[in-house]
Design a protein around this motif. Structure first.
Motif, mmCIF file in Angstrom:
data_model
loop_
_atom_site.group_PDB
_atom_site.id
_atom_site.type_symbol
_atom_site.label_atom_id
_atom_site.label_comp_id
_atom_site.label_asym_id
_atom_site.label_seq_id
_atom_site.Cartn_x
_atom_site.Cartn_y
_atom_site.Cartn_z
ATOM 1 N N ALA A 92 37.301 49.261 42.376
ATOM 2 C CA ALA A 92 35.845 49.231 42.527
ATOM 3 C C ALA A 92 35.141 49.585 41.222
ATOM 4 C CB ALA A 92 35.425 50.189 43.640
ATOM 5 N N LEU A 93 35.618 50.621 40.548
ATOM 6 C CA LEU A 93 34.995 51.041 39.294
ATOM 7 C C LEU A 93 35.165 49.978 38.212
ATOM 8 C CD1 LEU A 93 36.108 54.802 39.273
ATOM 9 C CD2 LEU A 93 33.817 53.909 39.730
ATOM 10 N N GLU A 94 36.330 49.336 38.184
ATOM 11 C CA GLU A 94 36.565 48.267 37.208
ATOM 12 C C GLU A 94 35.636 47.079 37.455
ATOM 13 O OE1 GLU A 94 39.217 47.619 34.544
ATOM 14 O OE2 GLU A 94 38.629 49.719 34.500
ATOM 15 N N LEU A 95 35.226 46.896 38.719
ATOM 16 C CA LEU A 95 34.357 45.763 39.064
ATOM 17 C C LEU A 95 32.881 46.127 39.032
ATOM 18 C CD1 LEU A 95 36.392 44.113 41.989
ATOM 19 C CD2 LEU A 95 36.362 43.522 39.558
ATOM 20 N N GLN A 113 34.687 44.091 49.268
ATOM 21 C CA GLN A 113 34.644 42.694 49.703
ATOM 22 C C GLN A 113 33.328 42.039 49.299
ATOM 23 O OE1 GLN A 113 35.696 42.007 53.776
ATOM 24 N NE2 GLN A 113 35.818 39.798 53.479
ATOM 25 N N ARG A 114 32.216 42.766 49.450
ATOM 26 C CA ARG A 114 30.912 42.221 49.053
ATOM 27 C C ARG A 114 30.878 41.938 47.553
ATOM 28 N NH1 ARG A 114 27.188 46.633 52.217
ATOM 29 N NH2 ARG A 114 27.820 46.094 54.340
ATOM 30 N N GLN A 115 31.427 42.867 46.771
ATOM 31 C CA GLN A 115 31.439 42.675 45.323
ATOM 32 C C GLN A 115 32.296 41.489 44.934
ATOM 33 O OE1 GLN A 115 29.500 43.964 43.306
ATOM 34 N NE2 GLN A 115 30.366 44.131 41.245
ATOM 35 N N LYS A 124 33.160 33.631 39.180
ATOM 36 C CA LYS A 124 34.099 34.517 38.515
ATOM 37 C C LYS A 124 35.406 34.580 39.307
ATOM 38 C CE LYS A 124 31.540 36.168 35.092
ATOM 39 N NZ LYS A 124 31.915 36.044 33.653
ATOM 40 N N GLN A 125 36.502 34.547 38.603
ATOM 41 C CA GLN A 125 37.826 34.670 39.207
ATOM 42 C C GLN A 125 38.341 36.076 38.926
ATOM 43 O OE1 GLN A 125 40.421 31.416 38.262
ATOM 44 N NE2 GLN A 125 42.274 32.499 38.944
ATOM 45 N N VAL A 126 38.481 36.883 39.973
ATOM 46 C CA VAL A 126 38.835 38.290 39.808
ATOM 47 C C VAL A 126 40.356 38.448 39.795
ATOM 48 C CG1 VAL A 126 38.596 40.629 40.711
ATOM 49 C CG2 VAL A 126 36.710 38.984 40.966
ATOM 50 N N VAL A 127 40.837 39.113 38.747
ATOM 51 C CA VAL A 127 42.279 39.331 38.590
ATOM 52 C C VAL A 127 42.508 40.816 38.327
ATOM 53 C CG1 VAL A 127 44.367 38.749 37.318
ATOM 54 C CG2 VAL A 127 42.577 37.021 37.626
ATOM 55 N N LEU A 128 43.381 41.419 39.110
ATOM 56 C CA LEU A 128 43.752 42.814 38.931
ATOM 57 C C LEU A 128 45.086 42.881 38.200
ATOM 58 C CD1 LEU A 128 43.508 45.858 39.449
ATOM 59 C CD2 LEU A 128 44.503 45.479 41.721
ATOM 60 N N LYS A 156 41.406 32.780 47.631
ATOM 61 C CA LYS A 156 41.526 34.227 47.596
ATOM 62 C C LYS A 156 40.426 34.809 46.702
ATOM 63 C CE LYS A 156 45.494 34.919 49.862
ATOM 64 N NZ LYS A 156 45.605 35.781 51.059
ATOM 65 N N LEU A 157 39.959 36.000 47.077
ATOM 66 C CA LEU A 157 38.957 36.664 46.261
ATOM 67 C C LEU A 157 39.579 37.521 45.171
ATOM 68 C CD1 LEU A 157 36.445 37.789 49.047
ATOM 69 C CD2 LEU A 157 36.179 35.899 47.439
ATOM 70 N N LEU A 158 40.889 37.762 45.297
ATOM 71 C CA LEU A 158 41.543 38.650 44.344
ATOM 72 C C LEU A 158 42.963 38.171 44.068
ATOM 73 C CD1 LEU A 158 41.533 41.418 42.774
ATOM 74 C CD2 LEU A 158 42.479 42.433 44.872
ATOM 75 N N GLN A 159 43.291 38.075 42.784
ATOM 76 C CA GLN A 159 44.668 37.844 42.358
ATOM 77 C C GLN A 159 45.205 39.118 41.736
ATOM 78 O OE1 GLN A 159 44.074 33.973 40.052
ATOM 79 N NE2 GLN A 159 46.206 33.803 40.660
ATOM 80 N N VAL A 160 46.514 39.301 41.813
ATOM 81 C CA VAL A 160 47.137 40.507 41.284
ATOM 82 C C VAL A 160 48.293 40.124 40.368
ATOM 83 C CG1 VAL A 160 48.357 42.649 41.824
ATOM 84 C CG2 VAL A 160 46.518 41.847 43.330
#
Length: 300
Positions: A92-95, A113-115, A124-128, A156-160
């Motif tokens: 969350a802090l990183e985002l 999830q909202r973010q 934007k494609q979010v990658v952790l 997917k909203l998140l890739q890891v």
């Protein structure tokens, strides 16, 4: 650093801190970056990069952080020894979310999830990216899998991306992690460097520092032998050999300096293949040292 001026360097080429300024684009790293690029373009699932200690996983991770296209929103967790709640807060802090003690775990998941949806709407494609992923606690690995369930109808909203030591493979092979294991769409294992790659690696980093080829051919051979092709060990040995050469006012590093550096490095001694059937490499350093005493200097 004391020897920089002596060798005509502008910066220390063999530091232990991963520094993308001294990134050498060797075939193994080219292949790893190619796998990461293709995998991230797919937009779903887990990606795994494993390798022995010191093979360059963190440097590769930082290179990805540095060179990712603008449409990527990258979150980086360098220390994954976190509880599930701490992992969610770290993401969350990183985002860009702000920490609040009044938010319970369920509310935090909803905010995440909202973010993620908001970032997806912004294309934007979010990658952790998780470094040292073998240190993730079991319950945090499961929480990570559940986080990747967040998705729209399209993607997917998140890739890891998991960067870890070989122990990560052993853990993921356990029955309890079969669901996560099935979601790993791409993986790559970083190998150690061969003899030619060690020479290329050392000379390239010297060139980036502003120096010429300071290590003789036999010194490079011994660097490969003692380091077992592990970049971090190469850095340690090369740095110590340069210090020894500086102490003797040498302009070229030979086998003697590398051998002395190896004697002073614990992991080199622990990793020597004493029980190997290939006995001749064990005699080679002694033979080279004998030649150093008896033959004129310069070639070694």
């Amino acid at each position: 650093m004391m020897y920089l001026a002596h060798y005509g360097m502008s910066a220390a080429p063999f530091g232990l801190t991963p520094n993308t300024a001294f990134y050498v684009d060797l075939p193994i790293h080219q292949q790893a970056m190619a796998v990461l690029t293709v995998a991230l373009s797919q937009g779903e699932g887990f990606i795994k990069v494993t390798g022995e200690v010191g093979t360059g996983k963190t440097l590769l991770c930082r290179k990805l952080l540095q060179e990712a296209p603008e449409h990527f929103a990258l979150a980086y967790i360098p220390d994954p020894h976190l509880s599930p709640l701490e992992l969610r807060w770290a993401l969350a802090l990183e985002l860009g979310l702000k920490h609040s003690a009044n938010i319970d775990p369920q509310q935090l998941t909803q905010l995440l999830q909202r973010q993620l949806v908001l970032l997806a709407q912004q294309q934007k494609q979010v990658v952790l990216l998780i470094d040292e992923a073998q240190a993730l606690p079991d319950e945090t690995l499961e929480a990570l899998r559940l986080l990747t369930n967040l998705e729209t109808e399209q993607r997917k909203l998140l890739q890891v991306v998991l960067f870890g030591q070989p122990e990560l493979n052993q853990r993921l092979a356990l029955y309890q992690f079969r669901q996560l294991r099935q979601r790993i769409s791409f993986s790559y294992d970083l190998s150690v460097l061969n003899r030619a790659q060690v020479a290329c690696y050392v000379n390239a980093r010297l060139q980036l520092a502003g120096a010429s080829q300071l290590f003789s051919r036999t010194a490079l051979w011994l660097l490969h032998y003692y380091s077992r092709g592990i970049p971090r060990l190469i850095n340690i040995l090369a740095h110590k050999a340069l210090m020894l050469g500086y102490g003797k006012a040498l302009q070229q590093i030979g086998c003697y300096q590398v051998m002395q550096a190896a004697r002073d490095t614990d992991d080199v001694q622990a990793g020597k293949p004493h029980n190997s059937g290939f006995w001749w490499p064990l005699l080679a350093p002694a033979a080279l040292l004998a030649l150093w005493y008896w033959l004129p200097g310069g070639w070694w």
